[in-house]
Design a protein around this motif. Structure first.
Motif, PDB file in Angstrom:
ATOM      1  N   GLU A 180       0.807  -1.211   0.000  1.00 34.70           N
ATOM      2  CA  GLU A 180       0.000   0.000   0.000  1.00 34.70           C
ATOM      3  C   GLU A 180       0.845   1.267   0.000  1.00 34.70           C
ATOM      4  O   GLU A 180       0.371   2.335  -0.384  1.00 34.70           O
ATOM      5  CB  GLU A 180      -0.924   0.003   1.226  1.00 34.70           C
ATOM      6  CG  GLU A 180      -1.900  -1.178   1.243  1.00 34.70           C
ATOM      7  CD  GLU A 180      -2.700  -1.250   2.529  1.00 34.70           C
ATOM      8  OE1 GLU A 180      -2.391  -0.464   3.467  1.00 34.70           O
ATOM      9  OE2 GLU A 180      -3.618  -2.082   2.613  1.00 34.70           O
ATOM     10  N   ALA A 217       0.030   2.193  -5.060  1.00 32.22           N
ATOM     11  CA  ALA A 217       0.486   2.552  -3.723  1.00 32.22           C
ATOM     12  C   ALA A 217       0.811   4.040  -3.636  1.00 32.22           C
ATOM     13  O   ALA A 217       1.077   4.689  -4.646  1.00 32.22           O
ATOM     14  CB  ALA A 217       1.719   1.734  -3.354  1.00 32.22           C
ATOM     15  N   GLN A 260       2.798  -4.090   4.726  1.00 26.78           N
ATOM     16  CA  GLN A 260       2.196  -3.475   3.535  1.00 26.78           C
ATOM     17  C   GLN A 260       3.024  -2.300   3.030  1.00 26.78           C
ATOM     18  O   GLN A 260       2.688  -1.692   2.021  1.00 26.78           O
ATOM     19  CB  GLN A 260       0.766  -2.990   3.842  1.00 26.78           C
ATOM     20  CG  GLN A 260      -0.235  -4.107   4.070  1.00 26.78           C
ATOM     21  CD  GLN A 260      -0.176  -4.657   5.493  1.00 26.78           C
ATOM     22  OE1 GLN A 260       0.427  -4.035   6.377  1.00 26.78           O
ATOM     23  NE2 GLN A 260      -0.774  -5.807   5.713  1.00 26.78           N
TER      24      GLN A 260
END
Length: 274
Positions: free
Chosen positions: A6, A34, A105
């Motif tokens: 992300e 992202a 992430q």
């Protein structure tokens, strides 16, 4: 467990690496939808020459100048991802960990730096991409495996992050046999030479079967490597790969201080530590 990337955290420690690092970060952000965070840290040595990003020798970093240079480079490279810029003059590793928050992430992107890369790799729980050369679209990736139960999940993660790459699994049975015996109660057993050799062979054959099963499960090709511990670097450097993945649930595998430091210093490929 690793999830979708992300955020890409770009760690910049040298002014001449700004363009290279941002190029790679932009590719990762686009591929994963992202956001980007850019951390510029310039730790001053005790004695130093005048610095490009300082107003004078005795003044602090010119943060406005650095930020403007980064923003201009992002514009030049056609960045479309949301981003934030952070500029610091100390505690590189701690600053990076604070921004990544230890989240899987978040993917940290950094150029290899002798003073900080190994420290960051050991302290961070976020994936770390260590660049050794110019930004590239990774095509050939080597992934040494240790046959733990999470191998397939990590392989899937790497394939997702680098979807166009050709991934090859590497496995060295003899090395894992030695560590298996060392890390279990078998090390305390008074084995004679005959029994010891028989046990080694049994574990060797069992691990080879697991490796074949992993190749079948993931649909990837793989290679058995001889002399992994002592000749790993030479083997990797002859493969002309773009990226080497370093991962293991077992801390003895590929990440003891001596071997990991030598890997980072002398392997020609970029490194992805996950």
């Amino acid at each position: 467990m690793l999830g979708k990337t992300e955020k890409v955290l770009v760690l910049i420690q040298e002014a001449d690496k700004i363009e290279t690092l941002l190029k790679e970060a932009i590719v990762l952000c686009r591929a994963n939808s992202a956001v980007m965070e850019i951390l510029f840290v310039h730790e001053s040595p005790l004695f130093e020459l005048p610095d490009y990003f300082k107003r004078t020798q005795i003044e602090s970093l010119d943060k406005t100048r650095i930020e403007t240079e980064i923003e201009n480079m992002l514009s030049k490279l056609g960045n479309t991802s949301s981003y934030a810029i952070f500029i610091e003059d100390s505690d590189t590793v701690d600053q990076a960990i604070a921004l990544s928050k230890g989240k899987t992430q978040t993917c940290i992107v950094s150029f290899y730096h002798e003073e900080t890369t190994l420290k960051l790799a050991k302290k961070s729980t976020s994936p770390l991409l260590v660049m050794k050369s110019e930004a590239k679209n990774y095509k050939q990736i080597l992934f040494p495996v240790d046959l733990n139960e999470n191998n397939a999940a990590y392989i899937h993660y790497v394939k997702t992050l680098f979807p166009t790459a050709d991934l090859t699994l590497l496995y060295e049975p003899a090395y894992m046999v030695e560590n298996y015996i060392f890390d279990t109660d078998l090390a305390l057993m008074p084995l004679d030479t005959t029994v010891d050799l028989q046990l080694d062979q049994e574990i060797f054959e069992e691990q080879k079967k697991k490796f074949e099963a992993l190749k079948k499960e993931t649909g990837l090709k793989g290679e058995l490597v001889n002399e992994f511990d002592s000749d790993l670097i030479g083997y990797i450097n002859t493969k002309n790969a773009d990226l080497l993945v370093i991962h293991s649930e077992n801390e003895n595998f590929l990440f003891d201080d001596t071997l990991s430091k030598k890997l980072m210093e002398t392997v020609k490929t970029d490194l992805f530590i996950v």
